[in-house]
Design an enzyme around this catalytic site. Structure first.
Site, PDB file in Angstrom:
ATOM      1  N   ASN A  13       0.874  -1.177   0.000  1.00 20.41           N
ATOM      2  CA  ASN A  13       0.000   0.000   0.000  1.00 20.41           C
ATOM      3  C   ASN A  13       0.911   1.228   0.000  1.00 20.41           C
ATOM      4  O   ASN A  13       1.614   1.475   0.989  1.00 20.41           O
ATOM      5  CB  ASN A  13      -0.832  -0.023   1.282  1.00 20.41           C
ATOM      6  CG  ASN A  13      -2.305   0.275   1.056  1.00 20.41           C
ATOM      7  OD1 ASN A  13      -3.080   0.162   1.978  1.00 20.41           O
ATOM      8  ND2 ASN A  13      -2.715   0.662  -0.130  1.00 20.41           N
ATOM      9  N   ASN A  67      -7.652  10.051   0.157  1.00 19.83           N
ATOM     10  CA  ASN A  67      -7.674   9.025  -0.881  1.00 19.83           C
ATOM     11  C   ASN A  67      -7.292   9.655  -2.221  1.00 19.83           C
ATOM     12  O   ASN A  67      -7.303  10.881  -2.361  1.00 19.83           O
ATOM     13  CB  ASN A  67      -9.068   8.404  -0.988  1.00 19.83           C
ATOM     14  CG  ASN A  67      -9.409   7.539   0.213  1.00 19.83           C
ATOM     15  OD1 ASN A  67      -8.690   6.598   0.534  1.00 19.83           O
ATOM     16  ND2 ASN A  67     -10.499   7.862   0.889  1.00 19.83           N
ATOM     17  N   CYS A  75      -6.728   5.387   7.301  1.00 16.88           N
ATOM     18  CA  CYS A  75      -6.058   4.303   6.581  1.00 16.88           C
ATOM     19  C   CYS A  75      -5.123   3.590   7.547  1.00 16.88           C
ATOM     20  O   CYS A  75      -4.236   4.226   8.145  1.00 16.88           O
ATOM     21  CB  CYS A  75      -5.284   4.864   5.391  1.00 16.88           C
ATOM     22  SG  CYS A  75      -4.333   3.616   4.478  1.00 16.88           S
ATOM     23  N   GLY A  76      -5.299   2.289   7.710  1.00 16.38           N
ATOM     24  CA  GLY A  76      -4.490   1.528   8.648  1.00 16.38           C
ATOM     25  C   GLY A  76      -3.029   1.459   8.238  1.00 16.38           C
ATOM     26  O   GLY A  76      -2.124   1.792   9.016  1.00 16.38           O
ATOM     27  N   ASN A  77      -2.755   1.009   7.016  1.00 18.11           N
ATOM     28  CA  ASN A  77      -1.373   0.952   6.543  1.00 18.11           C
ATOM     29  C   ASN A  77      -0.770   2.351   6.455  1.00 18.11           C
ATOM     30  O   ASN A  77       0.409   2.556   6.739  1.00 18.11           O
ATOM     31  CB  ASN A  77      -1.301   0.267   5.184  1.00 18.11           C
ATOM     32  CG  ASN A  77      -1.466  -1.239   5.283  1.00 18.11           C
ATOM     33  OD1 ASN A  77      -1.175  -1.842   6.313  1.00 18.11           O
ATOM     34  ND2 ASN A  77      -1.962  -1.856   4.219  1.00 18.11           N
ATOM     35  N   GLU A 188     -10.580  -0.916  -2.964  1.00 23.29           N
ATOM     36  CA  GLU A 188     -10.627   0.240  -2.075  1.00 23.29           C
ATOM     37  C   GLU A 188     -11.419   1.386  -2.682  1.00 23.29           C
ATOM     38  O   GLU A 188     -11.193   1.784  -3.829  1.00 23.29           O
ATOM     39  CB  GLU A 188      -9.210   0.740  -1.759  1.00 23.29           C
ATOM     40  CG  GLU A 188      -8.491  -0.085  -0.708  1.00 23.29           C
ATOM     41  CD  GLU A 188      -7.388   0.694  -0.025  1.00 23.29           C
ATOM     42  OE1 GLU A 188      -7.620   1.854   0.354  1.00 23.29           O
ATOM     43  OE2 GLU A 188      -6.286   0.131   0.118  1.00 23.29           O
ATOM     44  N   ARG A 189     -12.348   1.908  -1.887  1.00 29.30           N
ATOM     45  CA  ARG A 189     -13.050   3.117  -2.279  1.00 29.30           C
ATOM     46  C   ARG A 189     -12.031   4.255  -2.315  1.00 29.30           C
ATOM     47  O   ARG A 189     -11.025   4.237  -1.620  1.00 29.30           O
ATOM     48  CB  ARG A 189     -14.162   3.454  -1.289  1.00 29.30           C
ATOM     49  CG  ARG A 189     -13.638   3.787   0.097  1.00 29.30           C
ATOM     50  CD  ARG A 189     -14.674   4.391   0.985  1.00 29.30           C
ATOM     51  NE  ARG A 189     -14.085   4.893   2.226  1.00 29.30           N
ATOM     52  CZ  ARG A 189     -14.709   5.652   3.094  1.00 29.30           C
ATOM     53  NH1 ARG A 189     -15.947   6.007   2.877  1.00 29.30           N
ATOM     54  NH2 ARG A 189     -14.108   6.062   4.184  1.00 29.30           N
ATOM     55  N   CYS A 198      -4.364  -3.624   2.299  1.00 23.68           N
ATOM     56  CA  CYS A 198      -5.299  -2.736   2.998  1.00 23.68           C
ATOM     57  C   CYS A 198      -5.266  -3.093   4.473  1.00 23.68           C
ATOM     58  O   CYS A 198      -5.701  -4.180   4.860  1.00 23.68           O
ATOM     59  CB  CYS A 198      -6.715  -2.877   2.437  1.00 23.68           C
ATOM     60  SG  CYS A 198      -7.936  -1.854   3.299  1.00 23.68           S
ATOM     61  N   THR A 200      -6.745  -1.641   7.338  1.00 27.91           N
ATOM     62  CA  THR A 200      -8.039  -1.762   8.003  1.00 27.91           C
ATOM     63  C   THR A 200      -8.849  -2.906   7.400  1.00 27.91           C
ATOM     64  O   THR A 200      -9.709  -3.484   8.060  1.00 27.91           O
ATOM     65  CB  THR A 200      -8.837  -0.450   7.909  1.00 27.91           C
ATOM     66  OG1 THR A 200      -8.945  -0.051   6.532  1.00 27.91           O
ATOM     67  CG2 THR A 200      -8.169   0.649   8.705  1.00 27.91           C
TER      68      THR A 200
END
Length: 602
Positions: A13, A67, A75-77, A188-189, A198, A200
């Site tokens: 990511n 985004n 965003c987790g990553n 991913e949106r 991803c 999350t």
């Protein structure tokens, strides 16, 4: 203006990181954000991260995440890369607290990996062919037999932007659990494509698998090294406690880019496009039939248009294009600029003209949303249903339901707040806020509890909230309305003589065993105020959201001498009533024998 940046990735990511502690980045220039994230024409990434100064006391920094389409989210990553980048700016700091769009997080080095805490996930919403949950970002989790066989660019956009998901859409995770490992792929949106990873998303898949007891914590996925989920079995569905996402955060390179030159080249491209359009007939933009004639391209009789709160012109245009409601963007832009675009849920009929669409959006002529809720046991279930139908998400609704100020204004608390909501069908605006919804429910509650019902409650020496609590127990006891008033009378008789209610549904509620058929003697030892075998009187609050008909069953309970009841041996759903304990034992033994014959031991 020259902008310094660094490029990072977390398990594939990739992100643009900008040190914006001075606040120099033009955060309102969304076109610039989109251009920077464009592959081939910009730097290219799965998102842009600004490292900004702390916004709250106790925080070390703030992470602002965009985004590629310039929408904001968590965003987790990206958060792992943000911590690693911030740590590098300070000579490798081992631990830091930071804020993001969804709240507070903590980052820390975990060997050579980075661990980041994620927010509280109140529940996993099981929706038939998929699960839904929100862990800072919304996720649909779909179980598939073969992850690699999924046509992700065909199925992903349909699920991500389905009407029920709301205007921002959702991420879609396709998963399969094998040998305790979560194998998955993600659409991913915001990126509007498959991403290599991803963060999350792998947490969402792990929580979904954990909720179904398919894996144990720490869960391992192929999008991150580990997702550690704390928590255990408690009342109601599985509670999901502390969550950490662990994986690598790698700096790929550093560089600088001239923002002015980017804008200049972008202008050239736009000018070239304008010239090309002019060559094929610029007069089409001002032609009468383009404004007054049919604008929609879809074949259905109508489509739903969602305009989120705070939308600018570009967001409104994107929403209209998403439902194929405009075929002339320039004309639509000119018309929409003439007034203020109001957020809401609109119904666009086939053949509607651009002028009519613009007038509808300027006037705010929304179509109300019809919401029906019943069979609700917990406030988070109600929050989930509302979050699927209205603009605010389920977390916002749940936070409002649990807000002490909201509860205090209603004269309720954590245990009794559920009694405020009466199952029914309501018409609400899509933009209704959680606070607005609670205010509406207070009006509905006050209207229901009219003078007549309050007098009936006084007659049985119960307050409206206590009536709702007893009604919730009666509702859990029977599906046969003919028996409901009599069952209510049994409990009223027990309270009148100081006898414990000894209600199995309250005990199941205390144990989180709502689906069991039999209550065992060892269950009755649990120390809980909801254990009505152990504690006399009503429990602290309702064990579900009682329907009005069960409330009325309590208010109209007939006077009789019954003190006991149990299910009959034919398991028909009706009840056998008894005045004496001896007769009750006869009935109960017949019922237990019937359960044994059917091998129902729990």
């Amino acid at each position: 203006m020259e902008m310094q940046f660094s490029k990072w990735h977390g398990t594939g990511n990739d992100f643009i990181l900008v040190d914006d502690r001075a606040g120099a980045f033009p955060v309102h220039n969304l076109a610039l954000v989109r251009q920077l994230c464009r592959r081939h024409f910009g730097i290219g990434s799965d998102g842009l991260i600004l490292l900004q100064g702390p916004r709250e006391a106790g925080m070390d920094f703030h992470m602002e995440f965009f985004n590629p389409d310039a929408s904001k989210s968590f965003c987790g990553n990206g958060s792992r890369c943000a911590f690693a980048a911030w740590s590098a700016l300070h000579g490798r700091v081992e631990r830091a607290r930071f804020s993001a769009i969804d709240g507070a997080h903590e980052g820390a080095w975990h060997g050579e990996d980075v661990a980041v805490t994620l927010g509280y996930v109140p529940y996993v919403d099981e929706r038939g062919d998929h699960d839904f949950l929100h862990n800072g970002s919304p996720h649909v989790v779909v179980r598939v037999a073969d992850v690699d066989a999924v046509e992700i660019m065909v199925d992903g956009p349909k699920r991500a932007h389905h009407e029920r998901q709301g205007p921002g859409g959702t991420n879609v995770n396709y998963m399969r659990v094998a040998d305790g490992v979560v194998r998955m792929r993600t659409f991913e949106r915001g990126v509007e494509a498959e991403t290599l990873s991803c963060g999350t998303g792998v947490v969402a898949a792990a929580l979904s698998a954990l909720n179904k007891w398919e894996v144990q914590s720490p869960a391992r996925g192929d999008h991150a090294r580990r997702a550690i989920i704390g928590g255990g079995r408690a009342r109601g569905p599985r509670r999901l406690g502390k969550i950490r996402l662990i994986g690598p955060a790698v700096r790929v390179f550093e560089g600088s880019i001239e923002i002015r030159s980017m804008a200049k080249h972008r202008g050239k491209w736009l000018m070239a496009g304008a010239v090309l359009v002019a060559a094929v007939g610029i007069a089409a933009y001002v032609a009468w039939h383009e404004v007054m004639g049919p604008s929609t391209r879809f074949a259905e009789e109508s489509r739903v248009l969602l305009i989120p709160s705070g939308s600018d012109l570009q967001t409104a245009m994107d929403s209209l294009k998403r439902i194929d409601a405009i075929h002339d963007e320039r004309a639509a832009e000119l018309l929409l600029k003439r007034g203020t675009i109001k957020p809401g849920r609109y119904r666009v009929k086939k053949g509607t003209s651009l002028r009519a669409i613009a007038r509808m959006l300027h006037a705010g002529e929304q179509e109300p949303v019809r919401i029906t809720f019943s069979n609700v046991d917990h406030l988070y279930e109600l929050a989930g249903r509302l979050g699927r139908s209205l603009e605010p998400d389920s977390v916002a609704f749940l936070k409002t339901f649990l807000d002490p100020d909201q509860q205090r204004e209603a004269g309720l608390d954590d245990a009794t707040m559920i009694s405020l909501f009466l199952p029914n069908t309501y018409e609400l605006w899509w933009t209704t806020t959680p606070q607005g919804f609670v205010a509406r429910m207070r009006k509905e509650h006050d209207a229901f509890w009219n003078e007549s019902r309050r007098k009936q409650a006084d007659a049985v020496k119960l307050s409206p909230t206590e009536v709702s609590t007893l009604a919730s127990i009666v509702q859990a006891e029977t599906v046969k309305m003919v028996d409901a008033p009599t069952i209510a009378g049994v409990y009223i008789n027990r309270m009148r003589i100081g006898m414990p209610l000894q209600a199995d549904p309250t005990l199941k509620f205390a144990l989180g065993l709502d689906t069991v058929r039999r209550v065992l003697n060892r269950d009755k030892e649990v120390d809980s105020p909801y254990n009505t075998y152990r504690y006399a009187g009503l429990p602290p609050g309702p064990i579900n959201m009682p329907e009005p008909r069960f409330i009325d069953a309590v208010l109209s309970a007939p006077k009789h001498e019954y003190l006991y009841f149990c299910a009959p041996a034919d398991l028909s759903g009706y009840s056998d009533f008894a005045r004496t304990y001896e007769q009750h034992l006869v009935n109960a033994r017949r019922y237990q024998k019937a359960l044994n014959a059917r091998k129902i031991y729990r």
